[in-house]
Design a protein around this motif. Sequence first.
Motif, PDB file in Angstrom:
ATOM      1  N   LEU A  34       0.827  -1.202   0.000  1.00 16.75           N
ATOM      2  CA  LEU A  34       0.000   0.000   0.000  1.00 16.75           C
ATOM      3  C   LEU A  34       0.864   1.256   0.000  1.00 16.75           C
ATOM      4  CD1 LEU A  34      -2.893   1.229   0.331  1.00 16.75           C
ATOM      5  CD2 LEU A  34      -2.448   1.181   2.774  1.00 16.75           C
ATOM      6  N   TYR A  35       1.831   1.330   0.899  1.00 15.73           N
ATOM      7  CA  TYR A  35       2.688   2.506   1.004  1.00 15.73           C
ATOM      8  C   TYR A  35       3.556   2.677  -0.241  1.00 15.73           C
ATOM      9  CZ  TYR A  35       1.530   3.209   5.966  1.00 15.73           C
ATOM     10  OH  TYR A  35       0.893   3.464   7.153  1.00 15.73           O
ATOM     11  N   THR A  36       4.050   1.583  -0.783  1.00 11.95           N
ATOM     12  CA  THR A  36       4.869   1.660  -1.989  1.00 11.95           C
ATOM     13  C   THR A  36       4.041   2.168  -3.161  1.00 11.95           C
ATOM     14  OG1 THR A  36       6.269  -0.137  -1.189  1.00 11.95           O
ATOM     15  CG2 THR A  36       6.380   0.347  -3.536  1.00 11.95           C
ATOM     16  N   ASN A  37       2.807   1.709  -3.262  1.00  9.05           N
ATOM     17  CA  ASN A  37       1.901   2.170  -4.317  1.00  9.05           C
ATOM     18  C   ASN A  37       1.621   3.664  -4.184  1.00  9.05           C
ATOM     19  OD1 ASN A  37      -1.107   2.772  -5.152  1.00  9.05           O
ATOM     20  ND2 ASN A  37      -0.358   1.105  -6.453  1.00  9.05           N
ATOM     21  N   LYS A  38       1.350   4.119  -2.979  1.00  5.78           N
ATOM     22  CA  LYS A  38       1.075   5.545  -2.751  1.00  5.78           C
ATOM     23  C   LYS A  38       2.310   6.390  -3.062  1.00  5.78           C
ATOM     24  CE  LYS A  38      -3.113   4.975  -1.339  1.00  5.78           C
ATOM     25  NZ  LYS A  38      -4.227   5.318  -2.202  1.00  5.78           N
ATOM     26  N   LEU A  39       3.474   5.903  -2.675  1.00  5.03           N
ATOM     27  CA  LEU A  39       4.708   6.623  -2.967  1.00  5.03           C
ATOM     28  C   LEU A  39       4.949   6.688  -4.479  1.00  5.03           C
ATOM     29  CD1 LEU A  39       7.233   8.076  -1.968  1.00  5.03           C
ATOM     30  CD2 LEU A  39       8.354   5.839  -1.860  1.00  5.03           C
ATOM     31  N   ALA A  40       4.681   5.603  -5.180  1.00  2.00           N
ATOM     32  CA  ALA A  40       4.852   5.576  -6.637  1.00  2.00           C
ATOM     33  C   ALA A  40       3.955   6.627  -7.292  1.00  2.00           C
ATOM     34  CB  ALA A  40       4.543   4.189  -7.189  1.00  2.00           C
ATOM     35  N   LYS A  41       2.738   6.768  -6.810  1.00  2.44           N
ATOM     36  CA  LYS A  41       1.825   7.776  -7.364  1.00  2.44           C
ATOM     37  C   LYS A  41       2.343   9.185  -7.116  1.00  2.44           C
ATOM     38  CE  LYS A  41      -2.170   4.874  -7.198  1.00  2.44           C
ATOM     39  NZ  LYS A  41      -3.493   4.914  -7.694  1.00  2.44           N
ATOM     40  N   TYR A  42       2.920   9.410  -5.939  1.00  2.00           N
ATOM     41  CA  TYR A  42       3.489  10.724  -5.652  1.00  2.00           C
ATOM     42  C   TYR A  42       4.694  10.996  -6.552  1.00  2.00           C
ATOM     43  CZ  TYR A  42       5.878  14.591  -3.513  1.00  2.00           C
ATOM     44  OH  TYR A  42       6.518  15.789  -3.328  1.00  2.00           O
ATOM     45  N   LEU A  43       5.548  10.006  -6.717  1.00  2.00           N
ATOM     46  CA  LEU A  43       6.727  10.189  -7.568  1.00  2.00           C
ATOM     47  C   LEU A  43       6.323  10.461  -9.013  1.00  2.00           C
ATOM     48  CD1 LEU A  43       9.081   7.470  -6.066  1.00  2.00           C
ATOM     49  CD2 LEU A  43       9.185   9.956  -5.724  1.00  2.00           C
ATOM     50  N   GLU A  44       5.257   9.829  -9.476  1.00  2.00           N
ATOM     51  CA  GLU A  44       4.722  10.131 -10.806  1.00  2.00           C
ATOM     52  C   GLU A  44       4.242  11.583 -10.854  1.00  2.00           C
ATOM     53  OE1 GLU A  44       1.656   7.397 -11.975  1.00  2.00           O
ATOM     54  OE2 GLU A  44       2.947   5.664 -11.608  1.00  2.00           O
ATOM     55  N   TYR A  45       3.582  12.012  -9.790  1.00  2.00           N
ATOM     56  CA  TYR A  45       3.044  13.374  -9.712  1.00  2.00           C
ATOM     57  C   TYR A  45       4.147  14.417  -9.847  1.00  2.00           C
ATOM     58  CZ  TYR A  45       0.744  17.479  -7.725  1.00  2.00           C
ATOM     59  OH  TYR A  45       0.252  18.742  -7.512  1.00  2.00           O
ATOM     60  N   ILE A  46       5.301  14.161  -9.260  1.00  2.00           N
ATOM     61  CA  ILE A  46       6.408  15.123  -9.355  1.00  2.00           C
ATOM     62  C   ILE A  46       7.340  14.776 -10.519  1.00  2.00           C
ATOM     63  CG2 ILE A  46       6.343  15.822  -6.932  1.00  2.00           C
ATOM     64  CD1 ILE A  46       8.844  14.020  -6.502  1.00  2.00           C
ATOM     65  N   ASN A  47       6.879  13.923 -11.406  1.00  2.00           N
ATOM     66  CA  ASN A  47       7.657  13.506 -12.589  1.00  2.00           C
ATOM     67  C   ASN A  47       8.997  12.899 -12.208  1.00  2.00           C
ATOM     68  OD1 ASN A  47       5.716  14.326 -14.526  1.00  2.00           O
ATOM     69  ND2 ASN A  47       6.363  16.428 -14.200  1.00  2.00           N
ATOM     70  N   TYR A  48       9.029  12.180 -11.120  1.00  2.00           N
ATOM     71  CA  TYR A  48      10.224  11.462 -10.655  1.00  2.00           C
ATOM     72  C   TYR A  48      11.412  12.383 -10.397  1.00  2.00           C
ATOM     73  CZ  TYR A  48       7.509   7.485 -12.200  1.00  2.00           C
ATOM     74  OH  TYR A  48       6.508   6.576 -12.372  1.00  2.00           O
ATOM     75  N   ASN A  49      11.167  13.661 -10.233  1.00  2.00           N
ATOM     76  CA  ASN A  49      12.248  14.609  -9.990  1.00  2.00           C
ATOM     77  C   ASN A  49      12.261  14.974  -8.512  1.00  2.00           C
ATOM     78  OD1 ASN A  49      14.147  16.596  -9.975  1.00  2.00           O
ATOM     79  ND2 ASN A  49      13.444  17.528 -11.879  1.00  2.00           N
ATOM     80  N   LEU A  50      13.092  14.296  -7.750  1.00  2.00           N
ATOM     81  CA  LEU A  50      13.128  14.486  -6.304  1.00  2.00           C
ATOM     82  C   LEU A  50      13.587  15.883  -5.903  1.00  2.00           C
ATOM     83  CD1 LEU A  50      14.585  11.036  -5.226  1.00  2.00           C
ATOM     84  CD2 LEU A  50      12.199  11.757  -5.296  1.00  2.00           C
ATOM     85  N   LYS A  51      14.293  16.569  -6.777  1.00  2.00           N
ATOM     86  CA  LYS A  51      14.750  17.925  -6.468  1.00  2.00           C
ATOM     87  C   LYS A  51      13.583  18.892  -6.327  1.00  2.00           C
ATOM     88  CE  LYS A  51      19.130  17.471  -8.880  1.00  2.00           C
ATOM     89  NZ  LYS A  51      19.940  17.939 -10.003  1.00  2.00           N
ATOM     90  N   TYR A  52      12.472  18.578  -6.983  1.00  2.00           N
ATOM     91  CA  TYR A  52      11.323  19.486  -6.975  1.00  2.00           C
ATOM     92  C   TYR A  52      10.239  19.084  -5.994  1.00  2.00           C
ATOM     93  CZ  TYR A  52      13.642  21.380 -10.997  1.00  2.00           C
ATOM     94  OH  TYR A  52      14.575  21.940 -11.821  1.00  2.00           O
ATOM     95  N   SER A  53      10.560  18.206  -5.086  1.00  2.00           N
ATOM     96  CA  SER A  53       9.593  17.828  -4.063  1.00  2.00           C
ATOM     97  C   SER A  53       9.694  18.831  -2.920  1.00  2.00           C
ATOM     98  CB  SER A  53       9.883  16.419  -3.550  1.00  2.00           C
ATOM     99  OG  SER A  53       8.951  16.079  -2.561  1.00  2.00           O
ATOM    100  N   ASP A  54       8.619  19.521  -2.648  1.00  2.00           N
ATOM    101  CA  ASP A  54       8.607  20.469  -1.542  1.00  2.00           C
ATOM    102  C   ASP A  54       7.246  20.418  -0.854  1.00  2.00           C
ATOM    103  OD1 ASP A  54       6.851  21.879  -3.193  1.00  2.00           O
ATOM    104  OD2 ASP A  54       8.311  23.396  -3.745  1.00  2.00           O
ATOM    105  N   HIS A  55       7.119  21.192   0.194  1.00  2.00           N
ATOM    106  CA  HIS A  55       5.892  21.183   0.986  1.00  2.00           C
ATOM    107  C   HIS A  55       4.663  21.506   0.137  1.00  2.00           C
ATOM    108  CE1 HIS A  55       3.253  21.606   4.382  1.00  2.00           C
ATOM    109  NE2 HIS A  55       2.928  22.818   3.964  1.00  2.00           N
ATOM    110  N   GLU A  56       4.789  22.466  -0.747  1.00  2.00           N
ATOM    111  CA  GLU A  56       3.658  22.868  -1.581  1.00  2.00           C
ATOM    112  C   GLU A  56       3.208  21.744  -2.505  1.00  2.00           C
ATOM    113  OE1 GLU A  56       2.582  26.125  -5.023  1.00  2.00           O
ATOM    114  OE2 GLU A  56       4.192  26.581  -3.618  1.00  2.00           O
TER     115      GLU A  56
END
Length: 82
Positions: A24-46
């Motif tokens: 479940l957690y891995t699936n939710k994380l995968a959806k978030y990573l898709e949302y930010i286009n797999y670019n961890l540099k652009y992950s922020d609070h907003e």
Amino acid sequence: MNYYLRQFGIELKNRNYAKRTIDLYTNKLAKYLEYINYNLKYSDHEKISTFLSNINSVESRRHAYVSIKLFPIRATPCFMII
């Protein structure tokens, strides 16, 4: 990005999370990573807040929040040193 998801699953397993919870957690994380286009540099609070606000189910939102919280946002392959 599969590397991060695989490592995330291994870390949760090492912390004795149940298989269903890991999935479940891995699936939710995968959806978030898709949302930010797999670019961890652009992950922020907003971005996290916007992602979570687009989830209708309270329970799904909570799962996504915990998944993101457990995942260390780093651009390097270092992983969860606690």
